[in-house]
Design a protein around this motif. Structure first.
Motif, PDB file in Angstrom:
ATOM      1  N   UNK A 151      -9.186 -14.930  -8.433  1.00  0.00           N
ATOM      2  CA  UNK A 151     -10.154 -14.221  -8.346  1.00  0.00           C
ATOM      3  C   UNK A 151     -10.397 -14.443  -6.679  1.00  0.00           C
ATOM      4  N   UNK A 152      -9.555 -15.083  -5.476  1.00  0.00           N
ATOM      5  CA  UNK A 152     -10.001 -15.572  -3.770  1.00  0.00           C
ATOM      6  C   UNK A 152      -9.424 -14.008  -3.281  1.00  0.00           C
ATOM      7  N   UNK A 153     -10.394 -14.119  -2.451  1.00  0.00           N
ATOM      8  CA  UNK A 153     -10.007 -12.392  -1.221  1.00  0.00           C
ATOM      9  C   UNK A 153      -9.392 -12.579  -1.012  1.00  0.00           C
ATOM     10  N   UNK A 154      -8.905 -13.965   0.126  1.00  0.00           N
ATOM     11  CA  UNK A 154      -7.662 -13.473  -0.020  1.00  0.00           C
ATOM     12  C   UNK A 154      -6.277 -14.085  -0.161  1.00  0.00           C
ATOM     13  N   UNK A 155      -6.091 -14.048  -1.240  1.00  0.00           N
ATOM     14  CA  UNK A 155      -5.085 -13.924  -2.270  1.00  0.00           C
ATOM     15  C   UNK A 155      -4.915 -13.011  -2.307  1.00  0.00           C
ATOM     16  N   UNK A 156      -5.941 -12.143  -2.921  1.00  0.00           N
ATOM     17  CA  UNK A 156      -5.597 -10.776  -3.612  1.00  0.00           C
ATOM     18  C   UNK A 156      -5.938  -9.600  -1.974  1.00  0.00           C
ATOM     19  N   UNK A 157      -5.844  -9.645  -0.429  1.00  0.00           N
ATOM     20  CA  UNK A 157      -5.597  -8.696   0.141  1.00  0.00           C
ATOM     21  C   UNK A 157      -4.235  -9.178   0.146  1.00  0.00           C
ATOM     22  N   UNK A 158      -3.680 -11.081   0.406  1.00  0.00           N
ATOM     23  CA  UNK A 158      -2.067 -10.930   0.493  1.00  0.00           C
ATOM     24  C   UNK A 158      -0.987  -9.640  -0.164  1.00  0.00           C
ATOM     25  N   UNK A 159      -1.862 -10.208  -1.957  1.00  0.00           N
ATOM     26  CA  UNK A 159      -0.806  -8.986  -2.460  1.00  0.00           C
ATOM     27  C   UNK A 159      -0.818  -8.236  -2.304  1.00  0.00           C
ATOM     28  N   UNK A 160      -2.201  -7.429  -1.924  1.00  0.00           N
ATOM     29  CA  UNK A 160      -1.954  -5.977  -1.912  1.00  0.00           C
ATOM     30  C   UNK A 160      -1.097  -6.302  -0.561  1.00  0.00           C
ATOM     31  N   UNK A 161      -1.186  -6.488   0.277  1.00  0.00           N
ATOM     32  CA  UNK A 161      -0.116  -6.480   1.610  1.00  0.00           C
ATOM     33  C   UNK A 161       0.709  -6.381   1.652  1.00  0.00           C
ATOM     34  N   UNK A 162       1.639  -7.305   0.532  1.00  0.00           N
ATOM     35  CA  UNK A 162       3.132  -8.132   0.570  1.00  0.00           C
ATOM     36  C   UNK A 162       3.340  -6.936  -0.616  1.00  0.00           C
ATOM     37  N   UNK A 163       2.561  -5.938  -1.375  1.00  0.00           N
ATOM     38  CA  UNK A 163       3.457  -5.285  -2.834  1.00  0.00           C
ATOM     39  C   UNK A 163       2.660  -4.040  -1.710  1.00  0.00           C
ATOM     40  N   UNK A 164       2.517  -3.733  -0.841  1.00  0.00           N
ATOM     41  CA  UNK A 164       2.077  -2.245  -0.125  1.00  0.00           C
ATOM     42  C   UNK A 164       3.990  -2.883   0.636  1.00  0.00           C
ATOM     43  N   UNK A 165       3.532  -3.453   1.802  1.00  0.00           N
ATOM     44  CA  UNK A 165       5.054  -3.869   2.315  1.00  0.00           C
ATOM     45  C   UNK A 165       6.279  -2.931   1.632  1.00  0.00           C
ATOM     46  N   UNK A 166       6.585  -3.328   0.159  1.00  0.00           N
ATOM     47  CA  UNK A 166       7.748  -3.950  -1.087  1.00  0.00           C
ATOM     48  C   UNK A 166       7.522  -2.492  -0.618  1.00  0.00           C
ATOM     49  N   UNK A 167       6.688  -1.441  -0.543  1.00  0.00           N
ATOM     50  CA  UNK A 167       6.715  -0.207  -1.436  1.00  0.00           C
ATOM     51  C   UNK A 167       7.359   0.890  -0.462  1.00  0.00           C
ATOM     52  N   UNK A 168       7.020   0.632   0.657  1.00  0.00           N
ATOM     53  CA  UNK A 168       7.357   0.448   1.714  1.00  0.00           C
ATOM     54  C   UNK A 168       8.683   0.805   1.970  1.00  0.00           C
ATOM     55  N   UNK A 169       9.010  -0.131   1.800  1.00  0.00           N
ATOM     56  CA  UNK A 169      10.729   0.114   1.816  1.00  0.00           C
ATOM     57  C   UNK A 169      11.369   0.257   1.019  1.00  0.00           C
ATOM     58  N   UNK A 170      10.624   0.495  -0.817  1.00  0.00           N
ATOM     59  CA  UNK A 170      11.625   1.787  -1.638  1.00  0.00           C
ATOM     60  C   UNK A 170      11.004   3.194  -0.837  1.00  0.00           C
ATOM     61  N   UNK A 171      10.069   3.436  -0.901  1.00  0.00           N
ATOM     62  CA  UNK A 171       9.667   4.565   0.366  1.00  0.00           C
ATOM     63  C   UNK A 171      10.493   5.400   1.119  1.00  0.00           C
ATOM     64  N   UNK A 172      10.688   4.192   1.834  1.00  0.00           N
ATOM     65  CA  UNK A 172      11.591   4.114   2.988  1.00  0.00           C
ATOM     66  C   UNK A 172      13.268   5.005   2.877  1.00  0.00           C
ATOM     67  N   UNK A 173      13.579   3.918   1.792  1.00  0.00           N
ATOM     68  CA  UNK A 173      14.710   4.340   1.361  1.00  0.00           C
ATOM     69  C   UNK A 173      14.650   5.788   0.171  1.00  0.00           C
ATOM     70  N   UNK A 174      13.868   5.759  -0.168  1.00  0.00           N
ATOM     71  CA  UNK A 174      13.798   7.381  -0.492  1.00  0.00           C
ATOM     72  C   UNK A 174      13.903   8.562   0.506  1.00  0.00           C
ATOM     73  N   UNK A 175      13.311   8.486   1.373  1.00  0.00           N
ATOM     74  CA  UNK A 175      12.876   9.138   2.331  1.00  0.00           C
ATOM     75  C   UNK A 175      14.616   9.620   2.967  1.00  0.00           C
ATOM     76  N   UNK A 176      15.193   8.667   2.784  1.00  0.00           N
ATOM     77  CA  UNK A 176      16.766   8.634   4.171  1.00  0.00           C
ATOM     78  C   UNK A 176      17.525   9.498   3.402  1.00  0.00           C
ATOM     79  N   UNK A 177      16.911   8.763   1.193  1.00  0.00           N
ATOM     80  CA  UNK A 177      18.162   9.679   0.869  1.00  0.00           C
ATOM     81  C   UNK A 177      17.842  11.753   0.388  1.00  0.00           C
ATOM     82  N   UNK A 178      16.139  11.861   0.900  1.00  0.00           N
ATOM     83  CA  UNK A 178      15.703  12.856   0.749  1.00  0.00           C
ATOM     84  C   UNK A 178      15.889  13.959   1.755  1.00  0.00           C
ATOM     85  N   UNK A 179      15.676  13.550   2.957  1.00  0.00           N
ATOM     86  CA  UNK A 179      16.014  13.748   4.119  1.00  0.00           C
ATOM     87  C   UNK A 179      17.902  14.123   4.111  1.00  0.00           C
TER      88      UNK A 179
END
Length: 157
Positions: A98-126
């Motif tokens: 319910x808390x705004x700061x915790x909500x933003x924190x989980x979004x930033x954390x999730x996006x950071x982890x998605x970026x790691x996966x995406x960069x790994x895919x980008x390397x393999x697809x390249x």
């Protein structure tokens, strides 16, 4: 070397499709987290965040479809069960936030982890000259980096 229907090496494309399925599963968890945040956010920033979370989950829904279609383009089957999503998830599950700061924190954390996966895919697809996957990952990465920057700016108000 055996090529798939779009001219990519079949075995490497299969590995890439597996990685894309992991990304798909994590995006599904991210999407569901955003829905929960949208529904449950409270406080003085409710109106702004409620709309922002809706914008983010609508965007992630489009990306989910693009990822699944890319898996199909690579001659594989996209994951489509909650069991598969949970099994492949690497993100924090946001439950009853319910808390705004915790909500933003989980979004930033999730996006950071998605970026790691995406960069790994980008390397393999390249490595196999898969321009379709390269282009999609590059677009995702650029958008998510900007979103993280904006959310981090919000955190430092």
């Amino acid at each position: 070397m055996k090529l798939n229907s779009i001219g990519l090496p079949s075995s490497e494309a299969e590995v890439l499709a597996t990685e894309l399925n992991i990304l798909l599963a994590n995006f599904q968890i991210y999407y569901q987290n955003l829905r929960g945040l949208h529904w449950n956010i409270r406080g003085k920033r409710f109106f702004d965040l409620h709309l922002k979370f809706e914008e983010l989950y609508n965007d992630s829904q489009i990306k989910i479809d693009l990822i699944a279609e890319r898996v199909l383009t690579l001659d594989a089957v996209p994951l489509h069960t909650f069991e598969d999503y949970i099994k492949n998830n690497q993100l924090e599950i946001g439950k009853n936030i319910h808390n705004d700061e915790k909500a933003i924190e989980i979004i930033v954390s999730s996006l950071s982890k998605l970026l790691v996966i995406e960069r790994g895919i980008l390397k393999k697809s390249s490595e196999i000259d898969d321009e379709g996957t390269n282009s999609m990952m590059s677009d995702f990465i650029a958008e998510q980096e900007k979103t993280i920057w904006m959310l981090k700016a919000w955190q430092n108000d």
